[in-house]
Write a protein that holds these residues in place. Sequence first.
Motif, mmCIF file in Angstrom:
data_model
loop_
_atom_site.group_PDB
_atom_site.id
_atom_site.type_symbol
_atom_site.label_atom_id
_atom_site.label_comp_id
_atom_site.label_asym_id
_atom_site.label_seq_id
_atom_site.Cartn_x
_atom_site.Cartn_y
_atom_site.Cartn_z
ATOM 1 N N GLN A 63 16.636 -26.981 -14.796
ATOM 2 C CA GLN A 63 14.996 -27.071 -14.771
ATOM 3 C C GLN A 63 14.501 -28.497 -14.203
ATOM 4 O O GLN A 63 15.019 -29.261 -14.837
ATOM 5 C CB GLN A 63 14.860 -26.039 -15.954
ATOM 6 C CG GLN A 63 13.134 -25.947 -16.051
ATOM 7 C CD GLN A 63 12.650 -25.506 -17.352
ATOM 8 O OE1 GLN A 63 13.418 -25.170 -17.995
ATOM 9 N NE2 GLN A 63 11.046 -25.162 -16.953
ATOM 10 N N VAL A 64 13.470 -27.847 -13.217
ATOM 11 C CA VAL A 64 13.106 -29.269 -12.493
ATOM 12 C C VAL A 64 11.897 -29.389 -13.184
ATOM 13 O O VAL A 64 10.720 -28.516 -14.113
ATOM 14 C CB VAL A 64 12.835 -28.865 -11.503
ATOM 15 C CG1 VAL A 64 11.492 -30.043 -10.458
ATOM 16 C CG2 VAL A 64 13.842 -28.847 -10.261
ATOM 17 N N GLN A 65 11.764 -30.946 -13.765
ATOM 18 C CA GLN A 65 10.342 -31.186 -14.463
ATOM 19 C C GLN A 65 9.937 -32.657 -13.723
ATOM 20 O O GLN A 65 10.887 -33.535 -13.448
ATOM 21 C CB GLN A 65 10.863 -31.602 -15.901
ATOM 22 C CG GLN A 65 9.628 -32.278 -16.911
ATOM 23 C CD GLN A 65 10.096 -32.540 -18.242
ATOM 24 O OE1 GLN A 65 11.507 -32.251 -18.481
ATOM 25 N NE2 GLN A 65 8.781 -32.913 -19.047
ATOM 26 N N LEU A 66 8.663 -32.687 -12.847
ATOM 27 C CA LEU A 66 7.689 -33.419 -13.115
ATOM 28 C C LEU A 66 6.978 -34.478 -13.511
ATOM 29 O O LEU A 66 6.318 -33.761 -13.932
ATOM 30 C CB LEU A 66 6.732 -33.810 -11.492
ATOM 31 C CG LEU A 66 8.270 -32.933 -10.419
ATOM 32 C CD1 LEU A 66 7.210 -32.343 -9.087
ATOM 33 C CD2 LEU A 66 9.480 -33.912 -10.200
ATOM 34 N N VAL A 67 7.041 -35.796 -14.404
ATOM 35 C CA VAL A 67 6.699 -36.731 -14.530
ATOM 36 C C VAL A 67 5.879 -37.342 -15.364
ATOM 37 O O VAL A 67 5.945 -38.353 -13.809
ATOM 38 C CB VAL A 67 7.023 -36.691 -16.498
ATOM 39 C CG1 VAL A 67 6.137 -37.568 -17.345
ATOM 40 C CG2 VAL A 67 7.910 -35.957 -16.773
ATOM 41 N N HIS A 90 7.375 -27.425 -6.638
ATOM 42 C CA HIS A 90 7.580 -28.241 -7.841
ATOM 43 C C HIS A 90 6.238 -28.763 -8.114
ATOM 44 O O HIS A 90 6.281 -29.881 -7.149
ATOM 45 C CB HIS A 90 8.702 -28.510 -8.175
ATOM 46 C CG HIS A 90 10.373 -27.975 -8.073
ATOM 47 N ND1 HIS A 90 10.109 -27.021 -9.149
ATOM 48 C CD2 HIS A 90 10.797 -28.215 -6.701
ATOM 49 C CE1 HIS A 90 11.424 -26.366 -8.253
ATOM 50 N NE2 HIS A 90 11.713 -26.393 -7.711
ATOM 51 N N TRP A 91 6.065 -28.834 -9.264
ATOM 52 C CA TRP A 91 4.273 -29.794 -9.557
ATOM 53 C C TRP A 91 4.736 -30.403 -11.227
ATOM 54 O O TRP A 91 5.029 -29.594 -11.810
ATOM 55 C CB TRP A 91 3.490 -28.824 -9.656
ATOM 56 C CG TRP A 91 3.489 -27.925 -8.400
ATOM 57 C CD1 TRP A 91 3.063 -27.346 -7.589
ATOM 58 C CD2 TRP A 91 2.307 -28.752 -7.512
ATOM 59 N NE1 TRP A 91 3.606 -26.838 -6.619
ATOM 60 C CE2 TRP A 91 1.980 -28.009 -6.494
ATOM 61 C CE3 TRP A 91 1.619 -30.017 -7.620
ATOM 62 C CZ2 TRP A 91 1.558 -27.925 -4.764
ATOM 63 C CZ3 TRP A 91 0.802 -29.750 -6.220
ATOM 64 C CH2 TRP A 91 0.569 -28.999 -5.153
ATOM 65 N N GLY A 92 4.037 -31.485 -11.620
ATOM 66 C CA GLY A 92 3.980 -32.114 -12.501
ATOM 67 C C GLY A 92 2.217 -31.303 -13.449
ATOM 68 O O GLY A 92 1.568 -30.679 -12.640
ATOM 69 N N GLN A 93 1.886 -32.557 -13.994
ATOM 70 C CA GLN A 93 1.170 -31.563 -14.819
ATOM 71 C C GLN A 93 0.123 -32.851 -14.848
ATOM 72 O O GLN A 93 -1.390 -32.300 -15.201
ATOM 73 C CB GLN A 93 1.285 -31.822 -16.772
ATOM 74 C CG GLN A 93 2.589 -30.792 -17.231
ATOM 75 C CD GLN A 93 2.047 -29.243 -16.646
ATOM 76 O OE1 GLN A 93 1.055 -29.245 -17.850
ATOM 77 N NE2 GLN A 93 3.040 -28.609 -16.063
ATOM 78 N N GLY A 94 -0.075 -33.810 -14.235
ATOM 79 C CA GLY A 94 -0.883 -34.319 -13.806
ATOM 80 C C GLY A 94 -1.362 -35.596 -14.625
ATOM 81 O O GLY A 94 -1.318 -35.713 -16.056
ATOM 82 N N THR A 95 -1.915 -36.662 -14.243
ATOM 83 C CA THR A 95 -2.697 -37.458 -14.304
ATOM 84 C C THR A 95 -4.441 -37.926 -14.315
ATOM 85 O O THR A 95 -3.797 -37.830 -13.238
ATOM 86 C CB THR A 95 -1.525 -38.515 -14.086
ATOM 87 O OG1 THR A 95 -2.229 -40.480 -15.588
ATOM 88 C CG2 THR A 95 -1.394 -39.318 -13.095
#
Length: 129
Positions: free
Chosen positions: A1-5, A118-123
Motif C-alpha cells: 500500500q502506498v503512503q505519502l507523508v 496517490h496523495w498525502g494527508q497534507g501539512t
Amino acid sequence: QVQLVESGGGSVQAGGSLRLSCAAFGLTYSIHYLAWFRKAPGQAREGVAVISPGGVKYYADSVKGRFTNSRDNAANTMYLQMNNLKPEDTAMYFCAAVLSPGTALRNIQALGALSFRHWGQGTQVTVSS
C-alpha cells in the motif's frame, strides 16, 4: 500500500522560508512523476510544482523564482524549498505521486485531483504579514 507523508509545515512571517518534505512508502519513487499541490480555505486545490523521474521541473507561475522542487530517489523523498513566502501562500500543502495517464503538464496550477494517483494527508503552511 502506498503512503505519502508530508512534514515541514509551520508558521512564518512574510519573506521567510520553509522546507517541506514528502516521504514515500510502498512506492518505487525513482520511476514516477511527483508533485506538490496546495489548498487554501474556500479555494480549489491547485498545482504548485511537478518533478519528472529525470528531474525536469515544472512550476505554477505564482511560485516561479521562489519555490524549488527537488527529489532524492535514494531516500524516497521529495522536497519543496519555499523562499520569500507571501501571505497568499498560506494553505495546506499536499504531495502527490504517480502521474495519471494522459495528464498534460502545460498549466501546473490548473492540475486537478485526478492528475495524480496517490496523495498525502497534507501539512499546513501559514504566512503572516
